[in-house]
Design an enzyme around this catalytic site. Structure first.
Site, PDB file in Angstrom:
ATOM      1  N   ALA A   8       0.835  -1.202   0.000  1.00  0.00           N
ATOM      2  CA  ALA A   8       0.000   0.000   0.000  1.00  0.00           C
ATOM      3  C   ALA A   8       0.869   1.250   0.000  1.00  0.00           C
ATOM      4  O   ALA A   8       0.839   2.058   0.926  1.00  0.00           O
ATOM      5  CB  ALA A   8      -0.952  -0.012   1.199  1.00  0.00           C
ATOM      6  N   ALA A  10       2.210   4.345  -2.920  1.00  0.00           N
ATOM      7  CA  ALA A  10       1.502   5.452  -3.566  1.00  0.00           C
ATOM      8  C   ALA A  10       0.282   4.983  -4.344  1.00  0.00           C
ATOM      9  O   ALA A  10      -0.821   5.512  -4.175  1.00  0.00           O
ATOM     10  CB  ALA A  10       2.465   6.210  -4.478  1.00  0.00           C
ATOM     11  N   ILE A  11       0.460   3.989  -5.211  1.00  0.00           N
ATOM     12  CA  ILE A  11      -0.670   3.480  -5.988  1.00  0.00           C
ATOM     13  C   ILE A  11      -1.613   2.669  -5.113  1.00  0.00           C
ATOM     14  O   ILE A  11      -2.841   2.838  -5.153  1.00  0.00           O
ATOM     15  CB  ILE A  11      -0.163   2.633  -7.178  1.00  0.00           C
ATOM     16  CG1 ILE A  11       0.352   3.542  -8.297  1.00  0.00           C
ATOM     17  CG2 ILE A  11      -1.261   1.724  -7.726  1.00  0.00           C
ATOM     18  CD1 ILE A  11      -0.711   4.362  -9.003  1.00  0.00           C
ATOM     19  N   LYS A 204       1.568   0.306 -22.953  1.00  0.00           N
ATOM     20  CA  LYS A 204       2.345   0.897 -21.865  1.00  0.00           C
ATOM     21  C   LYS A 204       3.801   0.457 -21.927  1.00  0.00           C
ATOM     22  O   LYS A 204       4.717   1.237 -21.641  1.00  0.00           O
ATOM     23  CB  LYS A 204       1.728   0.548 -20.518  1.00  0.00           C
ATOM     24  CG  LYS A 204       2.405   1.314 -19.384  1.00  0.00           C
ATOM     25  CD  LYS A 204       1.652   1.253 -18.086  1.00  0.00           C
ATOM     26  CE  LYS A 204       2.345   2.161 -17.073  1.00  0.00           C
ATOM     27  NZ  LYS A 204       1.754   2.058 -15.726  1.00  0.00           N
ATOM     28  N   GLU A 285      13.571  -2.806 -11.686  1.00  0.00           N
ATOM     29  CA  GLU A 285      12.522  -3.679 -12.234  1.00  0.00           C
ATOM     30  C   GLU A 285      12.704  -3.782 -13.749  1.00  0.00           C
ATOM     31  O   GLU A 285      11.951  -3.193 -14.518  1.00  0.00           O
ATOM     32  CB  GLU A 285      11.154  -3.097 -11.876  1.00  0.00           C
ATOM     33  CG  GLU A 285       9.994  -4.021 -12.161  1.00  0.00           C
ATOM     34  CD  GLU A 285       8.659  -3.358 -11.858  1.00  0.00           C
ATOM     35  OE1 GLU A 285       7.719  -4.076 -11.508  1.00  0.00           O
ATOM     36  OE2 GLU A 285       8.559  -2.119 -11.961  1.00  0.00           O
TER      37      GLU A 285
END
Length: 355
Positions: A8, A10-11, A204, A285
């Protein structure tokens, strides 16, 4: 509807606050100062669309939450394989796992008709570790087009965008997708259920596969990369190669390379999440962004020389960074997570959509 948000940051906190505002039973899984702040005063959302505060339950113990209907994963994809202790206490027989990740997901070939049905992508699911932790039949894909950041512990600044596209791996418009979408919409977000979410994934990914590693290698912003003749040409080549891989797999994203480049130029002085991770000493990532496309190119016989070259140098950067992580800055709320712990439930502290 009972929802747990694992990661949990920012997004995740933004989604959790919206769902709680819609009346869902929401539990935020986090740690450190961010958790303490959410327990004390809830989640404060600062947004050009209107500020609001929500007070969902917050904890660092998934076992205290128990089984839920939906797990929303706000973790980085490179921590999925080790997320079992956080996720498994939340599961019952029908729990859906909504994976809000960048890049190629571990479930990509699950339910996809054609010659590669059931194919495992080693670079994103090494040895099947992610599949064992998160069975693909539980997965609902999610492509995030929202931009958020943690302004302070417990405070989410919403910058732009409210769309969270979701979809089943097999393309079904399922009741579980429709129910979750309805809850998100009731909370003020856009959540279309896409019959073919893979097109969104590739759209994306066009930005992530190029701007993210180049920004880490050059320390440049998106606007600087798009505005420099040499790097703009490099990005164009990477996008062309990526689109060819997508086409060989049956996806034809409905967007032009020029439009993606122009969008990046408009973003301007923004550091990609990969550059932000590099500056904070966090793991990069890159497997789901770069290595996966190189692997898929080999599978489909598409030559991707530019993507391979950038993957090689960015991969070395990731290795050297992992050997010498920077210390977290306790004064910076975005460094509250532990960079050495890939299962840190607050690990996705900052997120921004690609242009």
């Amino acid at each position: 509807m009972k929802v747990a948000v694992v990661g949990a940051g920012a997004i995740g906190a933004y989604v959790g606050a919206a769902l709680h505002r819609a009346g869902a039973d929401v539990h935020l899984i986090a740690r450190g100062p961010h958790l303490a702040a959410m327990r004390r005063t809830g989640v404060s959302v600062l947004s050009p669309r209107g500020d609001f505060t929500a007070r969902p339950e917050a904890t660092d113990d998934p076992a205290a939450v128990g089984p839920v209907d939906y797990v929303f994963l706000g973790l980085k994809a490179n921590s999925y394989a080790t997320s079992g202790p956080l996720v498994h206490p939340l599961l019952h027989d029908k729990t859906a796992v909504i994976a809000a990740q960048n890049g190629i997901p571990w479930w990509y070939f699950h339910g996809l008709p054609g010659p590669y049905t059931g194919q495992r992508i080693e670079s994103v699911d090494p040895g099947g570790a992610v599949t064992r932790t998160l069975p693909p039949e539980r997965a609902i894909g999610c492509v995030v087009y929202a931009a958020t950041e943690l302004a302070a512990p417990g405070v989410v600044r919403h910058l732009e965008g409210t769309r969270f596209s979701i979809g089943e791996p097999d393309g079904a418009v399922s009741p579980r997708c429709l129910d979750f979408s309805a809850a998100m919409v009731a909370g003020g977000l856009k959540c279309p259920v896409e019959p073919d979410l893979r097109n969104d994934i590739w759209i994306k990914l066009l930005g992530n596969i190029s701007f993210n590693p180049i920004s880490a290698l050059t320390r440049a912003t998106m606007g600087e990369i798009a505005g420099h003749d040499g790097t703009r040409e490099l990005v164009t080549a990477m996008m062309r190669e990526t689109l060819e891989v997508a086409a060989r797999l049956g996806s034809r994203p409905g967007i032009s390379i020029e439009r993606r480049l122009d969008g990046a130029a408009r973003v301007g002085d923004h550091k990609t999440s990969t550059l932000q991770d590099l500056e904070r000493g966090k793991p990069l990532e890159l497997d789901v962004l770069l290595a996966a496309v190189v692997e898929l190119a080999g599978l489909t016989g598409v030559p991707v020389p530019t993507v391979r070259a950038i993957a090689a140098v960015a991969g070395l950067l990731a290795e050297t960074t992992a050997r010498t992580p920077a210390a977290a800055d306790p004064s910076n709320p975005s460094s509250a997570s532990n960079p050495s712990n890939p299962s840190d439930p607050s690990s996705q502290d900052t997120a921004r959509s690609a242009p």
